[in-house]
Design a protein around this motif. Structure first.
Motif, PDB file in Angstrom:
ATOM      1  N   SER A  70      48.934  74.687  54.759  1.00  8.51           N
ATOM      2  CA  SER A  70      48.749  73.497  53.935  1.00  8.51           C
ATOM      3  C   SER A  70      48.052  72.395  54.718  1.00  8.51           C
ATOM      4  N   ALA A  71      48.436  72.217  55.979  1.00 11.01           N
ATOM      5  CA  ALA A  71      47.808  71.183  56.815  1.00 11.01           C
ATOM      6  C   ALA A  71      46.341  71.511  57.076  1.00 11.01           C
ATOM      7  N   LEU A  72      46.048  72.783  57.322  1.00 10.27           N
ATOM      8  CA  LEU A  72      44.668  73.183  57.620  1.00 10.27           C
ATOM      9  C   LEU A  72      43.724  72.922  56.449  1.00 10.27           C
ATOM     10  N   THR A  73      44.255  72.981  55.232  1.00 10.35           N
ATOM     11  CA  THR A  73      43.396  72.791  54.067  1.00 10.35           C
ATOM     12  C   THR A  73      42.951  71.342  53.896  1.00 10.35           C
ATOM     13  N   ARG A  74      43.537  70.426  54.664  1.00  9.06           N
ATOM     14  CA  ARG A  74      43.169  69.012  54.533  1.00  9.06           C
ATOM     15  C   ARG A  74      42.284  68.510  55.668  1.00  9.06           C
ATOM     16  N   ILE A  75      41.891  69.394  56.567  1.00  9.30           N
ATOM     17  CA  ILE A  75      41.163  68.975  57.763  1.00  9.30           C
ATOM     18  C   ILE A  75      39.708  69.405  57.687  1.00  9.30           C
ATOM     19  N   ASP A  76      38.807  68.494  58.041  1.00 14.69           N
ATOM     20  CA  ASP A  76      37.374  68.810  58.118  1.00 14.69           C
ATOM     21  C   ASP A  76      37.062  69.230  59.551  1.00 14.69           C
ATOM     22  N   PHE A  77      36.995  70.535  59.790  1.00 16.05           N
ATOM     23  CA  PHE A  77      36.759  71.037  61.138  1.00 16.05           C
ATOM     24  C   PHE A  77      35.291  70.973  61.543  1.00 16.05           C
ATOM     25  N   GLY A  78      34.433  70.651  60.589  1.00 18.85           N
ATOM     26  CA  GLY A  78      33.018  70.517  60.928  1.00 18.85           C
ATOM     27  C   GLY A  78      32.663  69.132  61.430  1.00 18.85           C
ATOM     28  N   LYS A  79      33.637  68.246  61.448  1.00 16.44           N
ATOM     29  CA  LYS A  79      33.386  66.854  61.825  1.00 16.44           C
ATOM     30  C   LYS A  79      33.112  66.707  63.307  1.00 16.44           C
ATOM     31  N   GLU A  80      33.855  67.456  64.121  1.00 13.77           N
ATOM     32  CA  GLU A  80      33.680  67.410  65.572  1.00 13.77           C
ATOM     33  C   GLU A  80      33.776  68.827  66.122  1.00 13.77           C
TER      34      GLU A  80
ATOM     35  N   SER B  42      60.369  83.146  65.594  1.00 11.88           N
ATOM     36  CA  SER B  42      61.520  82.442  65.019  1.00 11.88           C
ATOM     37  C   SER B  42      61.737  82.856  63.569  1.00 11.88           C
ATOM     38  N   ILE B  43      62.991  82.844  63.152  1.00 14.94           N
ATOM     39  CA  ILE B  43      63.320  83.144  61.759  1.00 14.94           C
ATOM     40  C   ILE B  43      62.601  82.171  60.822  1.00 14.94           C
ATOM     41  N   TYR B  44      62.324  80.971  61.322  1.00 18.69           N
ATOM     42  CA  TYR B  44      61.707  79.939  60.488  1.00 18.69           C
ATOM     43  C   TYR B  44      60.181  79.857  60.659  1.00 18.69           C
ATOM     44  N   SER B  45      59.597  80.813  61.365  1.00 14.82           N
ATOM     45  CA  SER B  45      58.152  80.751  61.593  1.00 14.82           C
ATOM     46  C   SER B  45      57.364  80.947  60.298  1.00 14.82           C
ATOM     47  N   GLY B  46      57.960  81.654  59.327  1.00 15.98           N
ATOM     48  CA  GLY B  46      57.285  81.814  58.036  1.00 15.98           C
ATOM     49  C   GLY B  46      57.094  80.474  57.358  1.00 15.98           C
ATOM     50  N   ASN B  47      58.124  79.648  57.404  1.00 14.56           N
ATOM     51  CA  ASN B  47      58.031  78.294  56.859  1.00 14.56           C
ATOM     52  C   ASN B  47      56.975  77.488  57.601  1.00 14.56           C
ATOM     53  N   PHE B  48      56.935  77.653  58.923  1.00 13.52           N
ATOM     54  CA  PHE B  48      55.940  76.943  59.718  1.00 13.52           C
ATOM     55  C   PHE B  48      54.529  77.346  59.310  1.00 13.52           C
ATOM     56  N   ARG B  49      54.306  78.633  59.121  1.00 14.13           N
ATOM     57  CA  ARG B  49      52.954  79.101  58.810  1.00 14.13           C
ATOM     58  C   ARG B  49      52.500  78.621  57.428  1.00 14.13           C
ATOM     59  N   GLN B  50      53.420  78.556  56.496  1.00 12.94           N
ATOM     60  CA  GLN B  50      53.069  78.033  55.166  1.00 12.94           C
ATOM     61  C   GLN B  50      52.644  76.565  55.264  1.00 12.94           C
ATOM     62  N   ARG B  51      53.395  75.797  56.031  1.00 18.47           N
ATOM     63  CA  ARG B  51      53.073  74.378  56.178  1.00 18.47           C
ATOM     64  C   ARG B  51      51.821  74.191  57.027  1.00 18.47           C
ATOM     65  N   LEU B  52      51.618  75.072  57.996  1.00 26.67           N
ATOM     66  CA  LEU B  52      50.402  75.019  58.797  1.00 26.67           C
ATOM     67  C   LEU B  52      49.189  75.269  57.907  1.00 26.67           C
TER      68      LEU B  52
ATOM     69  N   LEU C 255      44.327  82.810  57.294  1.00 28.62           N
ATOM     70  CA  LEU C 255      44.302  81.352  57.439  1.00 28.62           C
ATOM     71  C   LEU C 255      42.866  80.823  57.466  1.00 28.62           C
ATOM     72  N   TYR C 256      41.979  81.543  58.125  1.00 27.05           N
ATOM     73  CA  TYR C 256      40.564  81.141  58.118  1.00 27.05           C
ATOM     74  C   TYR C 256      40.022  81.130  56.694  1.00 27.05           C
ATOM     75  N   LEU C 257      40.358  82.165  55.935  1.00 28.71           N
ATOM     76  CA  LEU C 257      39.879  82.250  54.555  1.00 28.71           C
ATOM     77  C   LEU C 257      40.463  81.134  53.690  1.00 28.71           C
ATOM     78  N   LEU C 258      41.737  80.882  53.852  1.00 25.97           N
ATOM     79  CA  LEU C 258      42.383  79.819  53.086  1.00 25.97           C
ATOM     80  C   LEU C 258      41.752  78.463  53.387  1.00 25.97           C
ATOM     81  N   ALA C 259      41.543  78.192  54.664  1.00 29.28           N
ATOM     82  CA  ALA C 259      40.953  76.910  55.062  1.00 29.28           C
ATOM     83  C   ALA C 259      39.503  76.812  54.605  1.00 29.28           C
ATOM     84  N   ALA C 260      38.762  77.923  54.632  1.00 27.53           N
ATOM     85  CA  ALA C 260      37.371  77.917  54.181  1.00 27.53           C
ATOM     86  C   ALA C 260      37.288  77.609  52.695  1.00 27.53           C
ATOM     87  N   ARG C 261      38.165  78.239  51.916  1.00 25.00           N
ATOM     88  CA  ARG C 261      38.180  77.992  50.468  1.00 25.00           C
ATOM     89  C   ARG C 261      38.482  76.515  50.183  1.00 25.00           C
ATOM     90  N   SER C 262      39.467  75.983  50.871  1.00 22.19           N
ATOM     91  CA  SER C 262      39.831  74.585  50.664  1.00 22.19           C
ATOM     92  C   SER C 262      38.693  73.650  51.073  1.00 22.19           C
TER      93      SER C 262
END
Length: 413
Positions: free
Chosen positions: A237-247, A225-235, A269-276
């Motif tokens: 941002s969302a990933l940086t707030r989640i604790d994936f080690g919890k479960e 989608s033309i708007y997938s870039g916007n989606f990935r930026q927001r995705l 995205l893995y690197l961004l989420a790891a840093r956060s």
């Protein structure tokens, strides 16, 4: 205007000509055929183009602006009596909610009750207020309207607007409305927009299962989608707030979702989420994410260094892993790291050094505590095991509190 826009207009006009071509009988009755597509048909033409945008047509995206301009002129040139038909005035609302010039809605309101039906007035006023950014007025006008009472496309558009108006106050209601949009308009730009928004409503309400299901669905069906870039930026941002080690299921869901992305995007995205995760103290999450990033770095030296940095930084508070983590931190090539990562590297090494000094500090605290305990023993007998157990608990608590304090400083740096 690009060929696709011209083609769609010609198709619409040809369809009108065919459907309104008079038979010999009607000619004899002197009934005049329509001179062009109706507002409803014009809006359908626009929606056909926008649905192409949802699947990645750059030509449709470029042509949309030109088509909107043409349709705006045609809408404004229509005779006032055209809008006496409810389906035409509703088509004007749909046009404006699809990116059209809101001037047509102002015109309808100026024409007043002699043209528009009273039961359509709240819809027209609310849509105009929404596109003009008057949220309170839009909410007052649209809140009581039922999207299910409208034609499918317009109902989906109304629900999309209503969800945006209530999301800050009632995320559950917003989520329900977005479910309706997806069911009402599958395969359209409306569904793409609903999915794009609903993913983040789910993350804000901590509904991780729905978040991952919807994100996977979006990446699988609308990744171009033309708007997938916007989606990935927001995705991101969302990933940086989640604790994936919890479960474990949460991390497994993330891996499944990320498999829909291209390798480079997945790694970043893995690197961004790891840093956060490091910054937020989610050490298990940071390690898991850094490990996945390391699998994807290939010959990219900067990405490899970042993954190694984030993994090591996540391990410095572990007594069993701190030595290896410090060695990894010291072995990093500083020339390939960005300034922000160099700051993290220096902070991590400083924190590791302080953690290693803790036993010396604790020994001094033990001696002071034993001196003070002599007075307590003299005053009242105690179970000999109690002071030692209490002291161990105190030491553990002190160590944990000190580590958390340093993590907070690391976040600020």
């Amino acid at each position: 205007m690009p060929l696709i826009a011209i083609s769609l207009l010609l198709v619409a006009e040809a369809a009108v000509a065919e459907s309104t071509s008079p038979s010999q009988e009607t000619v004899e009755q002197n009934v005049q055929p329509a001179t062009g597509p109706s507002p409803v048909q014009l809006v359908r033409t626009l929606h056909l183009m926008q649905d192409q945008i949802a699947i990645g047509s750059t030509e449709a995206h470029i042509g949309q602006r030109g088509l909107l301009g043409i349709l705006d002129d045609r809408f404004m040139d229509l005779e006032p009596e055209t809008w006496q038909t409810s389906k035409n005035s509703r088509a004007a609302v749909s046009f404006v909610l699809s990116g059209g010039n809101p001037g047509i809605l102002r015109k309808l309101l100026e024409l007043g009750s002699s043209v528009i039906a009273e039961n359509d007035r709240p819809l027209i006023e609310g849509a105009l207020a929404y596109v003009e950014g008057r949220e309170e007025a839009a909410q007052n006008a649209l809140a009581s309207l039922d999207p299910r009472s409208l034609p499918p496309t317009l109902g989906a558009q109304l629900a999309l607007v209503q969800s945006a108006l209530v999301v800050r106050k009632d995320a559950a209601k917003s989520d329900e409305l977005l479910d309706f949009v997806r069911l009402q308009a599958p395969g359209t730009l409306l569904e793409e927009a609903a999915l794009r928004r609903q993913v983040f409503v789910a993350s804000q309400t901590n509904n991780m299962k729905k978040f991952q299901t919807l994100a996977t669905d979006y990446l699988r069906r609308y990744r171009h989608s033309i708007y997938s870039g916007n989606f990935r930026q927001r995705l991101a941002s969302a990933l940086t707030r989640i604790d994936f080690g919890k479960e474990s299921s949460r991390f497994e869901g993330l891996v499944a979702m990320m498999s829909e992305l291209e390798l480079d995007a997945r790694r970043d995205l893995y690197l961004l989420a790891a840093r956060s995760s490091i910054e937020q103290g989610f050490t298990t999450s940071a390690r898991l994410l850094a490990d996945k990033a390391q699998e994807l770095v290939g010959s990219d030296r900067m990405s490899a260094a970042r993954a190694k940095l984030y993994r090591a930084a996540s391990l410095i508070t572990s007594p069993q892993a701190i030595d290896g983590a410090v060695n990894d931190l010291r072995s990093l090539d500083r020339t390939v790291l960005a300034a922000s990562d160099l700051g993290l590297l220096d902070s991590a090494l400083a924190m590791a050094g302080q953690i290693r000094k803790m036993p010396e500090i604790q020994s001094q605290q033990v001696a002071e505590a034993r001196t003070e305990s002599v007075k307590v023993v003299a005053e009242r007998p105690m179970d000999v095991s109690a002071p030692a157990q209490g002291l161990e608990q105190l030491q553990a608590l002190s160590k944990a509190r000190d580590a958390l304090s340093r993590v907070d400083k690391l976040i600020k740096n």
